[in-house]
Design a protein around this motif. Structure first.
Motif, PDB file in Angstrom:
ATOM      1  N   GLY A  65       0.812  -1.208   0.000  1.00 14.79           N
ATOM      2  CA  GLY A  65       0.000   0.000   0.000  1.00 14.79           C
ATOM      3  C   GLY A  65       0.842   1.253   0.000  1.00 14.79           C
ATOM      4  O   GLY A  65       1.993   1.251   0.420  1.00 14.79           O
ATOM      5  N   ASP A  66       0.254   2.312  -0.493  1.00 15.45           N
ATOM      6  CA  ASP A  66       0.922   3.600  -0.590  1.00 15.45           C
ATOM      7  C   ASP A  66       0.373   4.521   0.493  1.00 15.45           C
ATOM      8  O   ASP A  66      -0.506   5.351   0.231  1.00 15.45           O
ATOM      9  CB  ASP A  66       0.707   4.191  -1.987  1.00 15.45           C
ATOM     10  N   PHE A  67       0.862   4.345   1.700  1.00 16.07           N
ATOM     11  CA  PHE A  67       0.444   5.158   2.838  1.00 16.07           C
ATOM     12  C   PHE A  67       1.565   5.175   3.857  1.00 16.07           C
ATOM     13  O   PHE A  67       2.464   4.329   3.820  1.00 16.07           O
ATOM     14  CB  PHE A  67      -0.856   4.618   3.460  1.00 16.07           C
ATOM     15  N   HIS A  68       1.513   6.139   4.762  1.00  9.37           N
ATOM     16  CA  HIS A  68       2.526   6.291   5.805  1.00  9.37           C
ATOM     17  C   HIS A  68       1.868   6.845   7.063  1.00  9.37           C
ATOM     18  O   HIS A  68       0.749   7.373   7.013  1.00  9.37           O
ATOM     19  CB  HIS A  68       3.641   7.222   5.345  1.00  9.37           C
ATOM     20  N   GLY A  94       7.897   8.666  12.202  1.00 11.11           N
ATOM     21  CA  GLY A  94       6.968   8.363  13.276  1.00 11.11           C
ATOM     22  C   GLY A  94       5.935   9.440  13.471  1.00 11.11           C
ATOM     23  O   GLY A  94       5.922  10.460  12.781  1.00 11.11           O
ATOM     24  N   ILE A  95       5.052   9.164  14.439  1.00  8.91           N
ATOM     25  CA  ILE A  95       4.027  10.137  14.809  1.00  8.91           C
ATOM     26  C   ILE A  95       3.757  10.008  16.299  1.00  8.91           C
ATOM     27  O   ILE A  95       3.796   8.914  16.858  1.00  8.91           O
ATOM     28  CB  ILE A  95       2.725   9.954  13.984  1.00  8.91           C
ATOM     29  N   PHE A 148      -1.488  12.752   9.965  1.00  8.88           N
ATOM     30  CA  PHE A 148      -1.406  14.206  10.104  1.00  8.88           C
ATOM     31  C   PHE A 148      -1.975  14.884   8.851  1.00  8.88           C
ATOM     32  O   PHE A 148      -2.764  15.827   8.951  1.00  8.88           O
ATOM     33  CB  PHE A 148       0.042  14.638  10.327  1.00  8.88           C
ATOM     34  N   ASP A 149      -1.592  14.384   7.685  1.00 17.37           N
ATOM     35  CA  ASP A 149      -2.032  15.004   6.429  1.00 17.37           C
ATOM     36  C   ASP A 149      -3.541  14.895   6.221  1.00 17.37           C
ATOM     37  O   ASP A 149      -4.184  15.858   5.807  1.00 17.37           O
ATOM     38  CB  ASP A 149      -1.317  14.371   5.237  1.00 17.37           C
ATOM     39  N   TYR A 150      -4.109  13.718   6.481  1.00 20.47           N
ATOM     40  CA  TYR A 150      -5.537  13.497   6.235  1.00 20.47           C
ATOM     41  C   TYR A 150      -6.421  14.014   7.364  1.00 20.47           C
ATOM     42  O   TYR A 150      -7.476  14.582   7.119  1.00 20.47           O
ATOM     43  CB  TYR A 150      -5.838  12.011   6.052  1.00 20.47           C
TER      44      TYR A 150
END
Length: 113
Positions: free
Chosen positions: A35-38, A59-60, A43-45
């Motif tokens: 998948g193309d996600f991180h 990280g987050i 934070f972005d969405y």
């Protein structure tokens, strides 16, 4: 331990998302398959958390309020985002409930190979 010289390094661990437990261990909470996600997409969405990039592995950091919001947003916006991203968010929320329910702040790091 996945901290080397003050840097978070997950290269020796299986690909996935890791929760830093209250004891300082790294627990795999979501194995990465594809998948193309991180983590930074949280934070972005959803505009939640603080992106941690200076510590090596991406990280987050989320506070307890943001973890609750993440649970709600993953449910409400599931149709708007890739299913593997939503599954990651749900696994993160569950990991906090299972491993660190009393923590004010939790950190997750990714190792997507």
């Amino acid at each position: 331990m996945a901290v080397q010289g003050g840097q978070v390094s997950l290269t020796d661990l299986d690909p996935g998302v890791y929760l830093v437990t209250p004891s300082g261990a790294f627990d795999l909470v979501f194995p990465y398959d594809e998948g193309d996600f991180h983590l930074s997409d949280i934070f972005d969405y959803f505009e939640l958390g603080e992106v941690l990039e200076e510590d090596g592995a991406p990280g987050i950091e989320l506070d307890a309020r943001e973890v609750k919001q993440l649970k709600r947003m993953a449910r409400e916006y599931a149709d708007d985002h890739p299913p593997e991203f939503i599954a990651m968010c749900r696994a993160m929320v569950q990991a906090v409930a299972d491993t660190a329910p009393d923590e004010d702040v939790v950190c997750f790091y990714e190792n997507f190979g």
